[in-house]
Design a protein around this motif. Structure first.
Motif, PDB file in Angstrom:
ATOM      1  N   TRP A 188      -9.915   2.531   1.601  1.00 40.84           N
ATOM      2  CA  TRP A 188      -9.468   3.147   0.349  1.00 40.84           C
ATOM      3  C   TRP A 188     -10.631   3.205  -0.627  1.00 40.84           C
ATOM      4  O   TRP A 188     -10.886   4.219  -1.277  1.00 40.84           O
ATOM      5  CB  TRP A 188      -8.322   2.312  -0.202  1.00 40.84           C
ATOM      6  CG  TRP A 188      -7.783   2.721  -1.542  1.00 40.84           C
ATOM      7  CD1 TRP A 188      -8.486   3.231  -2.602  1.00 40.84           C
ATOM      8  CD2 TRP A 188      -6.430   2.669  -1.965  1.00 40.84           C
ATOM      9  NE1 TRP A 188      -7.667   3.486  -3.642  1.00 40.84           N
ATOM     10  CE2 TRP A 188      -6.393   3.147  -3.292  1.00 40.84           C
ATOM     11  CE3 TRP A 188      -5.254   2.246  -1.368  1.00 40.84           C
ATOM     12  CZ2 TRP A 188      -5.209   3.213  -4.010  1.00 40.84           C
ATOM     13  CZ3 TRP A 188      -4.081   2.313  -2.098  1.00 40.84           C
ATOM     14  CH2 TRP A 188      -4.060   2.800  -3.401  1.00 40.84           C
ATOM     15  N   GLN A 189     -11.346   2.104  -0.707  1.00 40.87           N
ATOM     16  CA  GLN A 189     -12.439   2.007  -1.665  1.00 40.87           C
ATOM     17  C   GLN A 189     -13.540   3.024  -1.330  1.00 40.87           C
ATOM     18  O   GLN A 189     -14.110   3.645  -2.213  1.00 40.87           O
ATOM     19  CB  GLN A 189     -13.018   0.593  -1.620  1.00 40.87           C
ATOM     20  CG  GLN A 189     -13.621   0.162  -2.914  1.00 40.87           C
ATOM     21  CD  GLN A 189     -13.285  -1.305  -3.184  1.00 40.87           C
ATOM     22  OE1 GLN A 189     -12.212  -1.780  -2.866  1.00 40.87           O
ATOM     23  NE2 GLN A 189     -14.226  -2.017  -3.762  1.00 40.87           N
ATOM     24  N   GLN A 223       4.030   5.642  -5.301  1.00 38.32           N
ATOM     25  CA  GLN A 223       4.160   5.568  -6.753  1.00 38.32           C
ATOM     26  C   GLN A 223       3.085   6.419  -7.430  1.00 38.32           C
ATOM     27  O   GLN A 223       3.361   7.166  -8.364  1.00 38.32           O
ATOM     28  CB  GLN A 223       4.049   4.107  -7.180  1.00 38.32           C
ATOM     29  CG  GLN A 223       4.376   3.853  -8.631  1.00 38.32           C
ATOM     30  CD  GLN A 223       3.142   3.860  -9.492  1.00 38.32           C
ATOM     31  OE1 GLN A 223       2.061   3.487  -9.070  1.00 38.32           O
ATOM     32  NE2 GLN A 223       3.292   4.324 -10.719  1.00 38.32           N
ATOM     33  N   GLY A 225      -7.868  -1.673   2.603  1.00 36.83           N
ATOM     34  CA  GLY A 225      -8.402  -1.795   1.242  1.00 36.83           C
ATOM     35  C   GLY A 225      -9.835  -1.289   1.182  1.00 36.83           C
ATOM     36  O   GLY A 225     -10.217  -0.559   0.268  1.00 36.83           O
ATOM     37  N   LEU A 277       2.628   1.689  -3.214  1.00 37.48           N
ATOM     38  CA  LEU A 277       1.673   2.016  -4.266  1.00 37.48           C
ATOM     39  C   LEU A 277       1.262   3.484  -4.166  1.00 37.48           C
ATOM     40  O   LEU A 277       1.188   4.198  -5.176  1.00 37.48           O
ATOM     41  CB  LEU A 277       0.451   1.105  -4.147  1.00 37.48           C
ATOM     42  CG  LEU A 277      -0.643   1.311  -5.183  1.00 37.48           C
ATOM     43  CD1 LEU A 277      -0.081   1.141  -6.580  1.00 37.48           C
ATOM     44  CD2 LEU A 277      -1.770   0.335  -4.963  1.00 37.48           C
ATOM     45  N   TRP A 323     -13.398   5.827   0.940  1.00 37.72           N
ATOM     46  CA  TRP A 323     -13.057   7.243   1.109  1.00 37.72           C
ATOM     47  C   TRP A 323     -11.906   7.719   0.231  1.00 37.72           C
ATOM     48  O   TRP A 323     -11.525   8.882   0.296  1.00 37.72           O
ATOM     49  CB  TRP A 323     -12.682   7.495   2.584  1.00 37.72           C
ATOM     50  CG  TRP A 323     -13.842   7.293   3.498  1.00 37.72           C
ATOM     51  CD1 TRP A 323     -15.012   8.002   3.503  1.00 37.72           C
ATOM     52  CD2 TRP A 323     -13.952   6.326   4.547  1.00 37.72           C
ATOM     53  NE1 TRP A 323     -15.837   7.522   4.488  1.00 37.72           N
ATOM     54  CE2 TRP A 323     -15.207   6.499   5.146  1.00 37.72           C
ATOM     55  CE3 TRP A 323     -13.094   5.330   5.041  1.00 37.72           C
ATOM     56  CZ2 TRP A 323     -15.648   5.715   6.206  1.00 37.72           C
ATOM     57  CZ3 TRP A 323     -13.532   4.556   6.095  1.00 37.72           C
ATOM     58  CH2 TRP A 323     -14.807   4.756   6.672  1.00 37.72           C
ATOM     59  N   GLY A 324     -11.298   6.832  -0.511  1.00 37.46           N
ATOM     60  CA  GLY A 324     -10.162   7.242  -1.331  1.00 37.46           C
ATOM     61  C   GLY A 324      -8.861   7.140  -0.540  1.00 37.46           C
ATOM     62  O   GLY A 324      -8.867   7.081   0.683  1.00 37.46           O
ATOM     63  N   PRO A 325      -7.725   7.128  -1.269  1.00 32.49           N
ATOM     64  CA  PRO A 325      -6.434   6.860  -0.630  1.00 32.49           C
ATOM     65  C   PRO A 325      -5.978   7.923   0.370  1.00 32.49           C
ATOM     66  O   PRO A 325      -5.368   7.590   1.388  1.00 32.49           O
ATOM     67  CB  PRO A 325      -5.466   6.759  -1.809  1.00 32.49           C
ATOM     68  CG  PRO A 325      -6.165   7.412  -2.949  1.00 32.49           C
ATOM     69  CD  PRO A 325      -7.623   7.238  -2.721  1.00 32.49           C
ATOM     70  N   PHE A 344       0.820  -1.206   0.000  1.00 29.69           N
ATOM     71  CA  PHE A 344       0.000   0.000   0.000  1.00 29.69           C
ATOM     72  C   PHE A 344       0.855   1.258   0.000  1.00 29.69           C
ATOM     73  O   PHE A 344       0.620   2.193  -0.759  1.00 29.69           O
ATOM     74  CB  PHE A 344      -0.860   0.037   1.269  1.00 29.69           C
ATOM     75  CG  PHE A 344      -2.145  -0.712   1.151  1.00 29.69           C
ATOM     76  CD1 PHE A 344      -3.046  -0.401   0.152  1.00 29.69           C
ATOM     77  CD2 PHE A 344      -2.470  -1.707   2.052  1.00 29.69           C
ATOM     78  CE1 PHE A 344      -4.240  -1.079   0.055  1.00 29.69           C
ATOM     79  CE2 PHE A 344      -3.667  -2.385   1.960  1.00 29.69           C
ATOM     80  CZ  PHE A 344      -4.552  -2.078   0.963  1.00 29.69           C
TER      81      PHE A 344
END
Lengths: 332, 420
Positions: free
Chosen positions: B383-384, B261, B380, B258, B386-388, B255
Motif C-alpha cells: 500500500w505504501q 470506507q 501494508g 478501510l 504502490w497505493g491502495p 484493510f
C-alpha cells in the motif's frame, strides 16, 4: 456422574440461567441507581475574564481564579476549550457517537458537527475564529484493531470544514511523504489563523509539523513532539515528550523553544498524557490522573523551575478564559 | 468426569450405509458445542464492543497504551493454541481443555473489574482472555469432528459457525442494551458478560460430551515427537501448506473495511456497520455452504470461497460504485468466510489421526493465523509503495495464485487421499 438424566441437566441449565440472569439484572439495576445526579444548571459564560474553563464530571464548568468558586453548566462536554468568546465542546451524541459543538460566549450552540470516533483533543485559535479537534477512530488502522486518529479544523467565519488533515501534502525533512499510516493529532493555532502546529505519526515516529491551512501543506520541524501547544507570545511550544523517544515509557511535559529548538523538561515528574494549555507566557496547565483515575488540573512554570501546583481537583481539559493569569491565586 | 449424552451422536461406522445427506446427521453434541459458542460469543463480543470506549473514555488511556494492550491481545493466542491442542490430545481431555479455555475467559471478564485503571492489569486480563480463546478453539473443533460422521462434517461446521457468528452478532447489541439500561456503566457490561460466559461453561459441562474411544488398547500418551511427525503425512502436509498459502494471500478485515470506507467516503459513524454486514452474510451463508461442501466436495467450496474473495478484492477498486458495490462486496466477503472457515476444518478432520486431531487442528489454525500476520505486514508495505488500488489488485492476484496452488495440493490427489 453419568447418573444425571437429560431432564436433570436441563433443569440445572435452566436454574443456572435464572440465577445468572438475576445476578446480571441485579448488577445493572444497582449500576443504574448509581448514575450521577444531573448537574444543576447555572449561568456560565465564556466571555474573557480571570477564570479557568474545565470539564468536571463530564460537564463544562468555569472556575473563578480569585475565589476558586466553581460554576457547572448543564452542558455535557468531555473535552472543552475556549478563546475570545468562542467555545468548543466535544460531547456525546448517543452512548456510541460524539459531536463537536461550537459555542458562543453564552453557551448557545453555533454549529454542531458529528464526530467520527472518540473525542481526544480540541483547541480554539486565540482570535476565536478557528476550531480544531482530534478523535480516535477504531478499525481505521490496517494493523487490525489498532487505533488511528482523525483531526479536523473548522473555520467559524467562513464555515469551511476540513474534516481530516490526511489529504494535506506532507513533507518530512523536506521530502514529500505519502503513506497509509499517517495520523495527526493535537492542533494548536498561530496568531494568523492559518498556520498551525500538530503531531504527525508515521512509520513509528512522531513529528512536530507546521501546517498551512490555505495551502493544505504540512512540513516536519522535529521529532518526538506530541500534542503541541503554542505559547501566547508564539515563541515556544509546550508538549509531551516521550521518554527515550518511547511513548510506552511515558511522557515528560516539556517546552520547545522555536528559535533555538532547545527542549526544556518541566518540573512535573509524573507522566503527563495531555495536550498542555498555556495560562500565560510563564505558566502551563495540564490534566493529571491520580492512581484512582480521577483527573486533576495542575499548573507548572514553563521554564523548568518550581514545582507542580494543584489548580483544580476533579477537573480536566483546562483552558484559561483570561489573558490575565491565575498566578495570583496559585501564589496566595 | 463424563456426563452421559442427551442422545447418541452419529459416530457409528458409516461404511455400507446409504449416505444420508439430511440435517439429522448433525449430532446433539455439535448443537451443544454450537450453543456454547453462541453464548460465549455474546459474552466476548459484548466486551470487544465496549472495550475501546472503556479504555479511551472510561480510563482515558492514550491510543499508544491501547495499542500495547491490543498487541498483547492478538499475540497471546498463536502459541497457546498449539500447546492447548497438544495437551488435549496428550491427556485425551478435549472437553476439559475446552472447558478450561472457556472458564479462563469467563473469569477474565471479572478481572476487568478487578484490574481497575491499571494498564498492566488490564493488559494481563486481556491476555488471559485471549489465552482462554487460544486454548479452547482447537479442542472444540476437534470435538466437532469426533462427533460427526465424515460425510456430514461440512454441515456440522456450517451449523456450528452459524450459531457462533449469531452470538458474535448479538454481542454488541446486548452490550449497548446493558449500557443504556445501566446508565452507561461499563462495569455492568463486564458483570453481564461474566454471567453470560458462566452460562456458556455450564452448558459445556452439562451437554457437551467428550468422545470415549472404544478401542481396546490402553491409552498411550501422545508424545511431543509424535505431534511433530504429523506433518510427515502427505495429506496433512498438503492441507497445512494450502491453509498457509491461502492465509498468506488474505489481507486483514481492517484493510478491506478501510478501503471500502475510503472508496465510498462513508461517514465513520457507519464504519462499524461494515463488519456487521459481513457477519450477517457469514451468519446466513455458513450452514448452506457447509451443506454444499458435503454435497459437491469441500475443496471445491473452499476454492469457491476464495474466488469470492478475489472478486471482493477486485470490487474494492472496480467499476461499480455506491450502495450496490458496498452490498455486493460485503456479501462476497461474508460468502468467503462462510465457504472457507468451517469448511477448512471439515477438510482437516478426516486427514488427521484421531489421537492427534486436536494438535493437528491447532497446527493448521496457527499456521494460517501466522500467515495472516505476515500478509498484513506485506499488504501494508505494498500500500505504501504502490497505493491502495494497486495493492488490492496485487492481493487479488496473490489469492488467484494461492487458489491454483490449492487445486494442485488438494483437488488433484483428492481421489486417493482426501474424502470428498
Amino acid at each position: 456422574m453419568t447418573a444425571l438424566s437429560t431432564r436433570g441437566r436441563i433443569v440445572i441449565a435452566a436454574l443456572a440461567t435464572v440465577v445468572l440472569a438475576a445476578g446480571a439484572v441485579g448488577y445493572i439495576r444497582i449500576a443504574a441507581a448509581k448514575e450521577p445526579v444531573p448537574v444543576a444548571s447555572s449561568h456560565v459564560t465564556l466571555s474573557p475574564g480571570p477564570r479557568l474553563l474545565v470539564s468536571t464530571g463530564r460537564h463544562l464548568a468555569v472556575i473563578d481564579s480569585g475565589t476558586g468558586v466553581r460554576t457547572v453548566s448543564a452542558l455535557e462536554c468531555v473535552r472543552v476549550y475556549a478563546a475570545a468568546g468562542t467555545g468548543s465542546c466535544l460531547r456525546p451524541q448517543s452512548p456510541w457517537a460524539y459531536e463537536l459543538v461550537v459555542l458562543d460566549a453564552d453557551l448557545r450552540e453555533q454549529r454542531v458537527i458529528p464526530l467520527p470516533g472518540l473525542p481526544n483533543r480540541t483547541r480554539v485559535s486565540a482570535s476565536g475564529r478557528m476550531v480544531a479537534w482530534t478523535t480516535f477512530v477504531g478499525g481505521d488502522s490496517y494493523n487490525s484493531g489498532g487505533f488511528s486518529t482523525r483531526t479536523g479544523i473548522l473555520d467559524t467565519r467562513t464555515g469551511a470544514l476540513t474534516s481530516t488533515l490526511e489529504g494535506f501534502a506532507v513533507t518530512i525533512d523536506g521530502r514529500p511523504h505519502r503513506a497509509a499510516d499517517v495520523n495527526f493529532w493535537g492542533v494548536t493555532f498561530t496568531a494568523d489563523d492559518n498556520r498551525f502546529y500538530a503531531t504527525l505519526a508515521t512509520g513509528g515516529k512522531r513529528y512536530l509539523v507546521e501546517g498551512d491551512l490555505a495551502a493544505r501543506t504540512l512540513r516536519t520541524l522535529t521529532e518526538n513532539v506530541e500534542c503541541p501547544s503554542l505559547s501566547p507570545d508564539g515563541t515556544r511550544i509546550a508538549f509531551k515528550h516521550a521518554v527515550d523517544g518511547d511513548p510506552t515509557k511515558g511522557w515528560r511535559l516539556s517546552v520547545l523553544d522555536l528559535a533555538s529548538m532547545r527542549v526544556t523538561p518541566l518540573a512535573e515528574p509524573a507522566s503527563v498524557d495531555d495536550q498542555p494549555a498555556w495560562l500565560d507566557d510563564a505558566t502551563i496547565a495540564y490534566t493529571l490522573r491520580g492512581s484512582s483515575g480521577d483527573p486533576n488540573v495542575f499548573s507548572v512554570p514553563a521554564d523548568g523551575s518550581g514545582a507542580p501546583t494543584l489548580l483544580a481537583a476533579d477537573a480536566e481539559s483546562p483552558a484559561t478564559l483570561s489573558p490575565t493569569p491565575l498566578q495570583d491565586r496559585r501564589n496566595s | 468426569m463424563y456426563l452421559s449424552t442427551i442422545s447418541r451422536p452419529t459416530t457409528e461406522p458409516t461404511e455400507g450405509q446409504p449416505r444420508r445427506r439430511r440435517l439429522i446427521a448433525i449430532s446433539a453434541n455439535v448443537f451443544a458445542l454450537g450453543a456454547v459458542s453462541l453464548v460465549t460469543d455474546i459474552s466476548s463480543e459484548m466486551v470487544s464492543a465496549v472495550l475501546p470506549l472503556y479504555l479511551v473514555l472510561g480510563l482515558q488511556l492514550s491510543p499508544m497504551a491501547y495499542g500495547v494492550i491490543d498487541g498483547v491481545y492478538t499475540g497471546a493466542t498463536a502459541v497457546l493454541r498449539l500447546v492447548g491442542g497438544y495437551l488435549a490430545d496428550r491427556f485425551r481431555g478435549r472437553k476439559v481443555m475446552a472447558g478450561i479455555g472457556y472458564g479462563i475467559s469467563a473469569v477474565a471478564k471479572l478481572g476487568l473489574l478487578a484490574a481497575g485503571r491499571s494498564v498492566t492489569g488490564i493488559g494481563l486480563v486481556i491476555a488471559a482472555d485471549r489465552m482462554g480463546k487460544g486454548l479452547r478453539t482447537a479442542p472444540r473443533d476437534a470435538l466437532i469432528t469426533l462427533s460427526t460422521p465424515p460425510e456430514a462434517l461440512g454441515r456440522a461446521f456450517g451449523v456450528h459457525r452459524m450459531m457462533d457468528s449469531f452470538g458474535a452478532f448479538l454481542g454488541p447489541l446486548v452490550a449497548l442494551g446493558v449500557l443504556a439500561a445501566a446508565g452507561g456503566s461499563y462495569d455492568a457490561v463486564f458483570v453481564t458478560s461474566f454471567c453470560v460466559a458462566v452460562l456458556g461453561v455450564v452448558l459445556l459441562v452439562l451437554f457437551v460430551r467428550d468422545r470415549h474411544d472404544p478401542g481396546p488398547s490402553p491409552v498411550r500418551a501422545v508424545r511431543p515427537r509424535e505431534a511433530l511427525t504429523l506433518l510427515h503425512t502427505r495429506p496433512v502436509r498438503r492441507l497445512a501448506l494450502a491453509a498457509c498459502l491461502l492465509g498468506l494471500a488474505t489481507i486483514g478485515d481492517g484493510f478491506v473495511f478501510l478501503l471500502l470506507q475510503r472508496r465510498e467516503e462513508l461517514s465513520i459513524v457507519w464504519f462499524p456497520l461494515l463488519a456487521v454486514g459481513t457477519s450477517l452474510a457469514y451468519l446466513l451463508l455458513a450452514a448452506p455452504m457447509g451443506a454444499l461442501a458435503d454435497l459437491v466436495g469441500r475443496v471445491r467450496v473452499l476454492i469457491g470461497g476464495y474466488t469470492a474473495l478475489v472478486l471482493a478484492y477486485l470490487l474494492l477498486f472496480g467499476p461499480l460504485g455506491g450502495w450496490p458495490m458496498l452490498v455486493l462486496t460485503l456479501g462476497l466477503y461474508g460468502l468467503f468466510y462462510a465457504a472457507t472457515d468451517g469448511v477448512l476444518m471439515a477438510l482437516a478432520g478426516p486427514v488427521l489421526p484421531e489421537r492427534l486431531r486436536t494438535t493437528g487442528i491447532a497446527l493448521i489454525q496457527t499456521g494460517q493465523a501466522l500467515a495472516y500476520l505476515v500478509s498484513s505486514v506485506l499488504f501494508g508495505a505494498a500500500w505504501q509503495v504502490w497505493g491502495p488500488a494497486v495493492a488490492s489488485r496485487i492481493a487479488a492476484a496473490a489469492v488467484v495464485l494461492a487458489i491454483i496452488a490449492t487445486v494442485f495440493l488438494l483437488l488433484r490427489p483428492a481421489a486417493e487421499e482426501l474424502p470428498a
